[in-house]
Design a protein around this motif. Sequence first.
Motif, PDB file in Angstrom:
ATOM      1  N   PRO A 240      15.199  -1.449  -8.555  1.00 28.96           N
ATOM      2  CA  PRO A 240      15.030  -1.352  -7.097  1.00 28.96           C
ATOM      3  C   PRO A 240      15.114   0.097  -6.633  1.00 28.96           C
ATOM      4  CG  PRO A 240      17.206  -2.227  -7.655  1.00 28.96           C
ATOM      5  CD  PRO A 240      16.458  -2.106  -8.947  1.00 28.96           C
ATOM      6  N   VAL A 241      14.178   0.498  -5.774  1.00 28.42           N
ATOM      7  CA  VAL A 241      14.193   1.868  -5.246  1.00 28.42           C
ATOM      8  C   VAL A 241      14.510   1.896  -3.758  1.00 28.42           C
ATOM      9  CG1 VAL A 241      12.670   2.824  -7.007  1.00 28.42           C
ATOM     10  CG2 VAL A 241      11.673   1.801  -4.955  1.00 28.42           C
ATOM     11  N   GLY A 242      14.504   0.737  -3.101  1.00 23.65           N
ATOM     12  CA  GLY A 242      14.827   0.689  -1.683  1.00 23.65           C
ATOM     13  C   GLY A 242      14.503  -0.670  -1.091  1.00 23.65           C
ATOM     14  N   CYS A 243      14.901  -0.866   0.142  1.00 21.60           N
ATOM     15  CA  CYS A 243      14.572  -2.106   0.840  1.00 21.60           C
ATOM     16  C   CYS A 243      14.438  -1.805   2.331  1.00 21.60           C
ATOM     17  CB  CYS A 243      15.611  -3.192   0.596  1.00 21.60           C
ATOM     18  SG  CYS A 243      17.267  -2.798   1.195  1.00 21.60           S
TER      19      CYS A 243
ATOM     20  N   ALA B 233       7.107  -4.108   6.459  1.00 18.93           N
ATOM     21  CA  ALA B 233       8.288  -3.301   6.154  1.00 18.93           C
ATOM     22  C   ALA B 233       7.812  -2.025   5.484  1.00 18.93           C
ATOM     23  CB  ALA B 233       9.244  -4.065   5.244  1.00 18.93           C
ATOM     24  N   THR B 234       8.407  -0.906   5.849  1.00 19.00           N
ATOM     25  CA  THR B 234       8.036   0.379   5.255  1.00 19.00           C
ATOM     26  C   THR B 234       9.254   1.038   4.624  1.00 19.00           C
ATOM     27  OG1 THR B 234       8.386   1.569   7.336  1.00 19.00           O
ATOM     28  CG2 THR B 234       6.163   0.755   6.895  1.00 19.00           C
ATOM     29  N   PHE B 235       8.997   1.761   3.548  1.00 20.81           N
ATOM     30  CA  PHE B 235      10.057   2.481   2.832  1.00 20.81           C
ATOM     31  C   PHE B 235       9.498   3.820   2.373  1.00 20.81           C
ATOM     32  CE2 PHE B 235      11.865   3.540  -1.382  1.00 20.81           C
ATOM     33  CZ  PHE B 235      13.150   3.853  -0.977  1.00 20.81           C
ATOM     34  N   THR B 236      10.238   4.889   2.644  1.00 13.35           N
ATOM     35  CA  THR B 236       9.803   6.238   2.283  1.00 13.35           C
ATOM     36  C   THR B 236      10.784   6.858   1.301  1.00 13.35           C
ATOM     37  OG1 THR B 236       8.745   6.546   4.440  1.00 13.35           O
ATOM     38  CG2 THR B 236       9.218   8.525   3.172  1.00 13.35           C
ATOM     39  N   THR B 237      10.244   7.481   0.251  1.00 10.56           N
ATOM     40  CA  THR B 237      11.095   8.140  -0.739  1.00 10.56           C
ATOM     41  C   THR B 237      10.416   9.404  -1.249  1.00 10.56           C
ATOM     42  OG1 THR B 237      12.229   7.884  -2.870  1.00 10.56           O
ATOM     43  CG2 THR B 237      10.103   6.751  -2.619  1.00 10.56           C
TER      44      THR B 237
ATOM     45  N   THR C 206       5.292   7.007   1.402  1.00  9.81           N
ATOM     46  CA  THR C 206       5.646   5.843   2.216  1.00  9.81           C
ATOM     47  C   THR C 206       4.918   4.615   1.698  1.00  9.81           C
ATOM     48  OG1 THR C 206       6.055   7.181   4.187  1.00  9.81           O
ATOM     49  CG2 THR C 206       5.609   4.840   4.527  1.00  9.81           C
ATOM     50  N   PHE C 207       5.696   3.592   1.358  1.00  9.35           N
ATOM     51  CA  PHE C 207       5.146   2.311   0.932  1.00  9.35           C
ATOM     52  C   PHE C 207       5.230   1.331   2.101  1.00  9.35           C
ATOM     53  CE2 PHE C 207       6.893   4.163  -3.007  1.00  9.35           C
ATOM     54  CZ  PHE C 207       5.724   4.217  -3.756  1.00  9.35           C
TER      55      PHE C 207
ATOM     56  N   SER D 109       0.845  -1.196   0.000  1.00 11.96           N
ATOM     57  CA  SER D 109       0.000   0.000   0.000  1.00 11.96           C
ATOM     58  C   SER D 109       0.879   1.244   0.000  1.00 11.96           C
ATOM     59  CB  SER D 109      -0.925   0.019   1.226  1.00 11.96           C
ATOM     60  OG  SER D 109      -0.166   0.065   2.425  1.00 11.96           O
ATOM     61  N   SER D 110       0.269   2.378  -0.383  1.00 11.94           N
ATOM     62  CA  SER D 110       0.947   3.677  -0.398  1.00 11.94           C
ATOM     63  C   SER D 110       0.138   4.649   0.436  1.00 11.94           C
ATOM     64  CB  SER D 110       1.072   4.198  -1.834  1.00 11.94           C
ATOM     65  OG  SER D 110       1.460   5.568  -1.849  1.00 11.94           O
TER      66      SER D 110
END
Length: 298
Positions: free
Chosen positions: A124-127, A149-153, A99-100, A86-87
């Motif tokens: 890949p944009v992040g992990c 797991a969350t990743f913010t860009t 934030t994903f 989700s976003s």
Amino acid sequence: TPTGTVTFKDGATVLGTENLTPSWGATGGGMMTMVSTAQATFTTSDLALGQHNITAVYSGDNVFTSSTSDVVTQNVQGLSTTTTLSSNEPTANLCDAVTFTAIVSAAGPNAPTGTVAFMDGDTPVGCADLTPSSEEPGGVSNCISTAQATFTTSDLSFGSHPITAVYMGDAVFVGSTSDVLTQTVAQLQPSISLIASNPQPLAGDDVTLTATVNRGSESPPPTLPENVNFYEVLPSGDEYLGMAALSPNAATTSDAGATTYQAVFDTSNLSIGPHVIKAVYNSATYSIAVSALATLNV
């Protein structure tokens, strides 16, 4: 009856050693032949995912010589997982922090561990590492364990991005990939105004046209150098007059505190009569902005 120990091995790796205990067996072939047997039993839950070549090695004793069994192939399959993505802002503006969140679910009391990779198509944009979660997808409870797991860009470019979350798996759980989430990034919308130093100049007089670009309080500054183009609006179509470089206007800010930028263009080539002028700002960072029309009577 043989005595001693049996060592259980996975290839060259020792898994454990157990003592023999007496047992009775028989061999067939039409006649019952009594043989003396002993057995050793070893139990483990520590085998990693994949194929294991298991052997049992009897140590021997004072009467019986040592021996090694044939290889038994033990396949260990991982537990299946489901990954959802989700976003927090499926439609965001350029440079917004997005934030994903990936939720990895599996049946049983133990939650998956490991890493989730976030992909933009094949890039890949992040992990991020998984942490235990109380999320229960689909309303299921008790029998489902989850981790997230969350990743913010804020580095996604303008346009549409096909984002997926790829769970790598661990020693117990196999990996899984989420469905594609379409993340839209919209260009920012600045405003632009245009004023003339003298709306009624004489023929041959210098006229200064000043375009002011307001980028908005939440927008990043433009990537200079950038230009503003000036046009005269004619029935036959726009006639290009020229361009001027955009530069910060430190003395002028909007009421919201957003920094403005100016481009100043001078001309003395306007013919006698009315002229309708517009300024156009086109940037890689923002969507195109067109000023209101300014009329000059020469």
